[in-house]
Design a protein around this motif. Structure first.
Motif, PDB file in Angstrom:
ATOM      1  N   ALA A 150      10.031 -11.285  -1.685  1.00 45.66           N
ATOM      2  CA  ALA A 150      10.616  -9.965  -1.401  1.00 45.66           C
ATOM      3  C   ALA A 150      10.069  -8.916  -2.369  1.00 45.66           C
ATOM      4  O   ALA A 150       9.803  -7.775  -1.970  1.00 45.66           O
ATOM      5  CB  ALA A 150      12.133 -10.035  -1.484  1.00 45.66           C
ATOM      6  N   ASP A 151       9.878  -9.292  -3.627  1.00 45.67           N
ATOM      7  CA  ASP A 151       9.307  -8.361  -4.607  1.00 45.67           C
ATOM      8  C   ASP A 151       7.855  -8.043  -4.268  1.00 45.67           C
ATOM      9  O   ASP A 151       7.420  -6.892  -4.375  1.00 45.67           O
ATOM     10  CB  ASP A 151       9.399  -8.940  -6.014  1.00 45.67           C
ATOM     11  CG  ASP A 151      10.836  -9.112  -6.480  1.00 45.67           C
ATOM     12  OD1 ASP A 151      11.692  -8.277  -6.103  1.00 45.67           O
ATOM     13  OD2 ASP A 151      11.096 -10.075  -7.218  1.00 45.67           O
ATOM     14  N   LEU A 152       7.110  -9.056  -3.860  1.00 44.34           N
ATOM     15  CA  LEU A 152       5.720  -8.845  -3.463  1.00 44.34           C
ATOM     16  C   LEU A 152       5.622  -7.906  -2.266  1.00 44.34           C
ATOM     17  O   LEU A 152       4.741  -7.052  -2.212  1.00 44.34           O
ATOM     18  CB  LEU A 152       5.039 -10.171  -3.119  1.00 44.34           C
ATOM     19  CG  LEU A 152       4.538 -11.006  -4.280  1.00 44.34           C
ATOM     20  CD1 LEU A 152       3.967 -12.320  -3.770  1.00 44.34           C
ATOM     21  CD2 LEU A 152       3.498 -10.249  -5.072  1.00 44.34           C
ATOM     22  N   ILE A 153       6.509  -8.071  -1.321  1.00 38.14           N
ATOM     23  CA  ILE A 153       6.501  -7.204  -0.135  1.00 38.14           C
ATOM     24  C   ILE A 153       6.762  -5.764  -0.544  1.00 38.14           C
ATOM     25  O   ILE A 153       6.108  -4.838  -0.051  1.00 38.14           O
ATOM     26  CB  ILE A 153       7.522  -7.700   0.904  1.00 38.14           C
ATOM     27  CG1 ILE A 153       7.033  -9.029   1.487  1.00 38.14           C
ATOM     28  CG2 ILE A 153       7.724  -6.676   2.010  1.00 38.14           C
ATOM     29  CD1 ILE A 153       8.054  -9.744   2.348  1.00 38.14           C
ATOM     30  N   GLY A 154       7.686  -5.557  -1.471  1.00 32.58           N
ATOM     31  CA  GLY A 154       7.958  -4.209  -1.966  1.00 32.58           C
ATOM     32  C   GLY A 154       6.737  -3.580  -2.618  1.00 32.58           C
ATOM     33  O   GLY A 154       6.426  -2.413  -2.381  1.00 32.58           O
ATOM     34  N   ILE A 155       6.033  -4.357  -3.429  1.00 32.02           N
ATOM     35  CA  ILE A 155       4.812  -3.862  -4.079  1.00 32.02           C
ATOM     36  C   ILE A 155       3.742  -3.594  -3.028  1.00 32.02           C
ATOM     37  O   ILE A 155       3.056  -2.570  -3.074  1.00 32.02           O
ATOM     38  CB  ILE A 155       4.309  -4.870  -5.131  1.00 32.02           C
ATOM     39  CG1 ILE A 155       5.319  -4.981  -6.273  1.00 32.02           C
ATOM     40  CG2 ILE A 155       2.939  -4.463  -5.658  1.00 32.02           C
ATOM     41  CD1 ILE A 155       5.067  -6.130  -7.230  1.00 32.02           C
ATOM     42  N   ALA A 156       3.603  -4.498  -2.069  1.00 35.60           N
ATOM     43  CA  ALA A 156       2.599  -4.326  -1.017  1.00 35.60           C
ATOM     44  C   ALA A 156       2.827  -3.024  -0.255  1.00 35.60           C
ATOM     45  O   ALA A 156       1.877  -2.282   0.026  1.00 35.60           O
ATOM     46  CB  ALA A 156       2.628  -5.508  -0.056  1.00 35.60           C
ATOM     47  N   ARG A 157       4.061  -2.717   0.050  1.00 32.95           N
ATOM     48  CA  ARG A 157       4.376  -1.489   0.781  1.00 32.95           C
ATOM     49  C   ARG A 157       3.985  -0.253  -0.017  1.00 32.95           C
ATOM     50  O   ARG A 157       3.577   0.748   0.557  1.00 32.95           O
ATOM     51  CB  ARG A 157       5.844  -1.469   1.161  1.00 32.95           C
ATOM     52  CG  ARG A 157       6.140  -2.460   2.256  1.00 32.95           C
ATOM     53  CD  ARG A 157       7.575  -2.392   2.704  1.00 32.95           C
ATOM     54  NE  ARG A 157       7.788  -3.361   3.780  1.00 32.95           N
ATOM     55  CZ  ARG A 157       8.925  -3.972   4.005  1.00 32.95           C
ATOM     56  NH1 ARG A 157       9.973  -3.706   3.256  1.00 32.95           N
ATOM     57  NH2 ARG A 157       9.033  -4.837   4.991  1.00 32.95           N
ATOM     58  N   GLN A 158       4.089  -0.321  -1.329  1.00 38.02           N
ATOM     59  CA  GLN A 158       3.686   0.811  -2.163  1.00 38.02           C
ATOM     60  C   GLN A 158       2.188   1.087  -2.055  1.00 38.02           C
ATOM     61  O   GLN A 158       1.744   2.198  -2.279  1.00 38.02           O
ATOM     62  CB  GLN A 158       4.053   0.565  -3.623  1.00 38.02           C
ATOM     63  CG  GLN A 158       5.534   0.585  -3.878  1.00 38.02           C
ATOM     64  CD  GLN A 158       5.859   0.292  -5.328  1.00 38.02           C
ATOM     65  OE1 GLN A 158       4.980   0.021  -6.153  1.00 38.02           O
ATOM     66  NE2 GLN A 158       7.136   0.349  -5.661  1.00 38.02           N
ATOM     67  N   TYR A 159       1.427   0.064  -1.714  1.00 39.52           N
ATOM     68  CA  TYR A 159      -0.020   0.204  -1.560  1.00 39.52           C
ATOM     69  C   TYR A 159      -0.442   0.297  -0.093  1.00 39.52           C
ATOM     70  O   TYR A 159      -1.611   0.159   0.237  1.00 39.52           O
ATOM     71  CB  TYR A 159      -0.748  -0.951  -2.266  1.00 39.52           C
ATOM     72  CG  TYR A 159      -0.741  -0.774  -3.752  1.00 39.52           C
ATOM     73  CD1 TYR A 159      -1.699   0.006  -4.377  1.00 39.52           C
ATOM     74  CD2 TYR A 159       0.250  -1.343  -4.533  1.00 39.52           C
ATOM     75  CE1 TYR A 159      -1.682   0.202  -5.743  1.00 39.52           C
ATOM     76  CE2 TYR A 159       0.283  -1.157  -5.905  1.00 39.52           C
ATOM     77  CZ  TYR A 159      -0.687  -0.382  -6.502  1.00 39.52           C
ATOM     78  OH  TYR A 159      -0.662  -0.180  -7.856  1.00 39.52           O
ATOM     79  N   GLY A 160       0.525   0.515   0.779  1.00 47.03           N
ATOM     80  CA  GLY A 160       0.221   0.704   2.195  1.00 47.03           C
ATOM     81  C   GLY A 160      -0.114  -0.567   2.951  1.00 47.03           C
ATOM     82  O   GLY A 160      -0.711  -0.517   4.020  1.00 47.03           O
ATOM     83  N   ILE A 161       0.274  -1.707   2.423  1.00 49.18           N
ATOM     84  CA  ILE A 161       0.017  -2.988   3.078  1.00 49.18           C
ATOM     85  C   ILE A 161       1.240  -3.343   3.906  1.00 49.18           C
ATOM     86  O   ILE A 161       2.347  -3.435   3.384  1.00 49.18           O
ATOM     87  CB  ILE A 161      -0.273  -4.100   2.045  1.00 49.18           C
ATOM     88  CG1 ILE A 161      -1.508  -3.731   1.221  1.00 49.18           C
ATOM     89  CG2 ILE A 161      -0.443  -5.449   2.726  1.00 49.18           C
ATOM     90  CD1 ILE A 161      -1.713  -4.602   0.006  1.00 49.18           C
TER      91      ILE A 161
END
Length: 59
Positions: free
Chosen positions: A40-51
């Motif tokens: 869930a934390d990785l997904i949050g970071i990914a969204r910040q980079y437009g992934i």
């Protein structure tokens, strides 16, 4: 998508404009950090980079 695949995509997004040995070494450092995080934390970071990570794959 596995944690490792997502960590790789995030690291590539972070270092996409830097193609030096330092960024290569930094990639390995940050990849290790990402693998210690919850998905869930990785997904949050990914969204910040437009992934985009589909919810069915991420959780």
């Amino acid at each position: 998508m596995t944690k490792e695949e997502l960590a790789l995509r995030i690291a590539k997004a972070m270092y996409k404009d830097r193609r030096t040995l330092e960024s290569f070494n930094a990639y390995y450092s940050i990849k290790g950090y990402f693998l210690d995080l919850e998905m869930a934390d990785l997904i949050g970071i990914a969204r910040q980079y437009g992934i985009h990570v589909p919810l069915s794959e991420g959780l």
